[in-house]
Enzyme design. Sequence first.
Site, PDB file in Angstrom:
ATOM      1  N   LYS A 237      12.086  24.940  54.422  1.00 44.74           N
ATOM      2  CA  LYS A 237      11.972  23.791  55.212  1.00 44.74           C
ATOM      3  C   LYS A 237      12.905  23.511  56.505  1.00 44.74           C
ATOM      4  O   LYS A 237      12.761  22.909  57.729  1.00 44.74           O
ATOM      5  CB  LYS A 237      13.152  22.585  54.022  1.00 44.74           C
ATOM      6  CG  LYS A 237      12.725  21.682  52.910  1.00 44.74           C
ATOM      7  CD  LYS A 237      13.392  21.237  52.082  1.00 44.74           C
ATOM      8  CE  LYS A 237      12.628  20.474  50.860  1.00 44.74           C
ATOM      9  NZ  LYS A 237      13.527  20.596  49.434  1.00 44.74           N
TER      10      LYS A 237
ATOM     11  N   GLN B 227      19.874  19.454  48.581  1.00 43.60           N
ATOM     12  CA  GLN B 227      19.063  20.724  47.229  1.00 43.60           C
ATOM     13  C   GLN B 227      18.728  21.168  46.075  1.00 43.60           C
ATOM     14  O   GLN B 227      20.308  21.497  45.601  1.00 43.60           O
ATOM     15  CB  GLN B 227      18.640  22.208  48.023  1.00 43.60           C
ATOM     16  CG  GLN B 227      17.528  22.626  47.026  1.00 43.60           C
ATOM     17  CD  GLN B 227      15.721  22.741  47.485  1.00 43.60           C
ATOM     18  OE1 GLN B 227      15.799  21.668  48.836  1.00 43.60           O
ATOM     19  NE2 GLN B 227      15.053  22.366  46.705  1.00 43.60           N
TER      20      GLN B 227
ATOM     21  N   ASP C 213      15.979  12.332  51.735  1.00 41.39           N
ATOM     22  CA  ASP C 213      15.140  12.720  50.013  1.00 41.39           C
ATOM     23  C   ASP C 213      15.046  11.075  49.545  1.00 41.39           C
ATOM     24  O   ASP C 213      13.916  11.369  48.986  1.00 41.39           O
ATOM     25  CB  ASP C 213      16.265  12.964  49.269  1.00 41.39           C
ATOM     26  CG  ASP C 213      15.905  15.135  49.003  1.00 41.39           C
ATOM     27  OD1 ASP C 213      14.855  14.798  49.168  1.00 41.39           O
ATOM     28  OD2 ASP C 213      16.632  15.342  49.034  1.00 41.39           O
TER      29      ASP C 213
HETATM   30  N1  GUN Z   1      14.547  20.330  45.129  1.00 37.86           N
HETATM   31  C1  GUN Z   1      13.056  20.057  44.187  1.00 37.86           C
HETATM   32  N2  GUN Z   1      12.441  19.020  45.034  1.00 37.86           N
HETATM   33  C2  GUN Z   1      13.114  18.701  45.427  1.00 37.86           C
HETATM   34  C3  GUN Z   1      13.491  17.749  47.146  1.00 37.86           C
HETATM   35  O1  GUN Z   1      12.205  16.993  47.085  1.00 37.86           O
HETATM   36  N3  GUN Z   1      14.133  17.155  47.515  1.00 37.86           N
HETATM   37  C4  GUN Z   1      15.720  17.588  47.070  1.00 37.86           C
HETATM   38  N4  GUN Z   1      16.629  18.015  47.833  1.00 37.86           N
HETATM   39  N5  GUN Z   1      15.226  19.286  46.541  1.00 37.86           N
HETATM   40  C5  GUN Z   1      14.450  19.531  44.883  1.00 37.86           C
END
Ligand code: GUN
Length: 305
Positions: free
Chosen positions: A50, A94, A120
């Site tokens: 990311k 995360q 998110d």
């Molecule tokens: N962990 C696995 N997928 C995601 C996601 O889409 N966003 C976040 N914040 N954590 C994750």
Amino acid sequence: MLDGTRVAGAIRAELAPRVTEFLAARGRRPALHIVLVGDDPASQIYVRNKERAGTDAGLLVTVHRLPASAPLEDVLATVRRLNADSACDGILVQAPLPKTIGKQGTEQVFDAIDPAKDVDGFHPHNVGLLVQGRAALKPCTPSGVIELLDREGQSLAGKYAVVIGRSEIVGKPMALLLLQRDATVTICHSKTPDLEATCARADILVAAIGRPGFVTPAFVKPGAVVIDVGINRVDSRDQAVALFGANHPRLVGFDTRGSMVVGDVHPAVVDVAGAMTPVPGGVGPLTIAMLLKNTLVAAEGRPRT
Ligand code: GUN
């Protein structure tokens, strides 16, 4: 095969002029702040991806690392500081948070994020807007799946869609977005009786389970569109051979690295499906592209300072 990498590239190309425009208008880049607590190896990789994708797209990406031992109050304090920071446009914590934080603590952390910075789309405020079909910030993976279907020319209205998995991150929002687009939607999960028969009626089948190769050809109506959201690491060679057969080219990759990433959909489904997403190179790149898009949407929506 539905080419997620190509579609993600097209989305990123559309974002580039908006990033340039934002920079010119505000004198700063759109800023994404990622909070990473602990040292879960998969999370480290996701966050690195990311960070790289954001930086490549011209965003300012800052990763805030906290130790696995960080108390809930420290994580909450980090989120509150970012909420108050006028130069922060997007906040991503995360998941999963360390076990010590727990389910309730995790909810407190996600609820603490300013909904306007919630890239998110997990905050109850944004989930409520999603239910009503008017969310600006939608969960990245399911909204990426919709983008992929649209841009690959797959129609949704009037189709029967089955989603396997009811998570807050993928299954539930995926079902809502498909419904919004006039599909008829069923959500299946571990307690669904006769899962195979229900899935085998689907025109569009979305697998978000987290079990390698779970969706075999018996789950798939001939010609159906199959979307594989699974990202599962397989480190047993026997399991890799059971999935792919001993002579599959992907076994070469396994032997080089000692593991491989596979989806929830069995490789043999390719012979039954009308279209499907590969893993890797399917939904994954879309998730990241939509995160970049959400960051830009959040940034553009913020008051000028
Ligand atoms: N962990 C696995 N997928 C995601 C996601 O889409 N966003 C976040 N914040 N954590 C994750």
